[in-house]
Scaffold this motif. Structure first.
Motif, mmCIF file in Angstrom:
data_model
loop_
_atom_site.group_PDB
_atom_site.id
_atom_site.type_symbol
_atom_site.label_atom_id
_atom_site.label_comp_id
_atom_site.label_asym_id
_atom_site.label_seq_id
_atom_site.Cartn_x
_atom_site.Cartn_y
_atom_site.Cartn_z
ATOM 1 N N MET A 23 -63.285 -43.171 31.826
ATOM 2 C CA MET A 23 -61.856 -43.033 31.819
ATOM 3 C C MET A 23 -61.508 -41.597 31.446
ATOM 4 O O MET A 23 -62.081 -41.009 30.550
ATOM 5 C CB MET A 23 -61.246 -44.009 30.806
ATOM 6 N N SER A 24 -60.539 -41.116 32.096
ATOM 7 C CA SER A 24 -60.142 -39.739 31.892
ATOM 8 C C SER A 24 -59.287 -39.611 30.633
ATOM 9 O O SER A 24 -58.511 -40.492 30.285
ATOM 10 C CB SER A 24 -59.358 -39.258 33.117
ATOM 11 N N ALA A 25 -59.420 -38.524 29.943
ATOM 12 C CA ALA A 25 -58.643 -38.270 28.735
ATOM 13 C C ALA A 25 -57.170 -38.035 29.060
ATOM 14 O O ALA A 25 -56.310 -38.164 28.194
ATOM 15 C CB ALA A 25 -59.211 -37.068 27.999
ATOM 16 N N ASP A 26 -56.877 -37.720 30.307
ATOM 17 C CA ASP A 26 -55.486 -37.504 30.708
ATOM 18 C C ASP A 26 -54.688 -38.810 30.751
ATOM 19 O O ASP A 26 -53.465 -38.793 30.608
ATOM 20 C CB ASP A 26 -55.427 -36.846 32.091
ATOM 21 N N LEU A 27 -55.365 -39.940 30.952
ATOM 22 C CA LEU A 27 -54.672 -41.219 31.066
ATOM 23 C C LEU A 27 -54.461 -41.911 29.721
ATOM 24 O O LEU A 27 -53.683 -42.858 29.622
ATOM 25 C CB LEU A 27 -55.447 -42.163 31.983
ATOM 26 N N ALA A 28 -55.135 -41.489 28.678
ATOM 27 C CA ALA A 28 -55.061 -42.156 27.376
ATOM 28 C C ALA A 28 -53.648 -42.211 26.815
ATOM 29 O O ALA A 28 -53.225 -43.277 26.329
ATOM 30 C CB ALA A 28 -56.009 -41.477 26.400
ATOM 31 N N PRO A 29 -52.848 -41.148 26.838
ATOM 32 C CA PRO A 29 -51.473 -41.248 26.308
ATOM 33 C C PRO A 29 -50.612 -42.234 27.090
ATOM 34 O O PRO A 29 -49.807 -42.959 26.504
ATOM 35 C CB PRO A 29 -50.914 -39.833 26.435
ATOM 36 N N TYR A 30 -50.812 -42.305 28.400
ATOM 37 C CA TYR A 30 -50.023 -43.220 29.223
ATOM 38 C C TYR A 30 -50.406 -44.668 28.951
ATOM 39 O O TYR A 30 -49.545 -45.551 28.884
ATOM 40 C CB TYR A 30 -50.193 -42.895 30.707
ATOM 41 N N LEU A 31 -51.697 -44.933 28.781
ATOM 42 C CA LEU A 31 -52.139 -46.284 28.461
ATOM 43 C C LEU A 31 -51.652 -46.699 27.067
ATOM 44 O O LEU A 31 -51.286 -47.852 26.851
ATOM 45 C CB LEU A 31 -53.661 -46.384 28.549
ATOM 46 N N GLY A 32 -51.652 -45.766 26.124
ATOM 47 C CA GLY A 32 -51.136 -46.063 24.787
ATOM 48 C C GLY A 32 -49.655 -46.390 24.812
ATOM 49 O O GLY A 32 -49.203 -47.337 24.160
ATOM 50 N N ALA A 33 -48.895 -45.611 25.570
ATOM 51 C CA ALA A 33 -47.453 -45.859 25.685
ATOM 52 C C ALA A 33 -47.183 -47.195 26.368
ATOM 53 O O ALA A 33 -46.301 -47.952 25.953
ATOM 54 C CB ALA A 33 -46.782 -44.728 26.445
ATOM 55 N N ALA A 34 -47.951 -47.510 27.411
ATOM 56 C CA ALA A 34 -47.783 -48.786 28.111
ATOM 57 C C ALA A 34 -48.115 -49.955 27.193
ATOM 58 O O ALA A 34 -47.452 -51.003 27.223
ATOM 59 C CB ALA A 34 -48.645 -48.820 29.363
ATOM 60 N N THR A 35 -49.105 -49.805 26.339
ATOM 61 C CA THR A 35 -49.476 -50.857 25.397
ATOM 62 C C THR A 35 -48.371 -51.081 24.365
ATOM 63 O O THR A 35 -48.018 -52.216 24.046
ATOM 64 C CB THR A 35 -50.794 -50.490 24.687
#
Length: 83
Positions: A1-13
């Protein structure tokens, strides 16, 4: 998983958790067992403010008494004239 997607996945959660919590709180307040029973008012009855202290100046049902007068169903006080 790319580090660029981590903030978006956190916000979606976080948004998903808030949505589920909000829906659960609304569902518990929408129960039909706690609703008031509706009764049809009697024909000719008006809900008027009673001026007697024993009725605590609350709105009470008044029944017609003739000649534009109304009798309080709680205390028996007669209101007359134009209302």
């Amino acid at each position: 998983m790319s580090a660029d997607l981590a903030p978006y996945l956190g916000a979606a959660t976080v948004i998903g958790a808030v949505a589920v919590t909000w829906a659960a709180r609304l569902a518990s307040t929408a129960r039909t067992t706690d609703t008031a029973v509706f009764t049809e008012p009697e024909a000719g009855v008006r809900y008027l403010r009673c001026d007697m202290p024993r009725c605590a100046h609350m709105t009470r049902p008044h029944r017609p008494h003739g000649d534009d007068t109304w009798v309080c169903s709680h205390c028996g006080d007669v209101k007359g004239g134009t209302l």
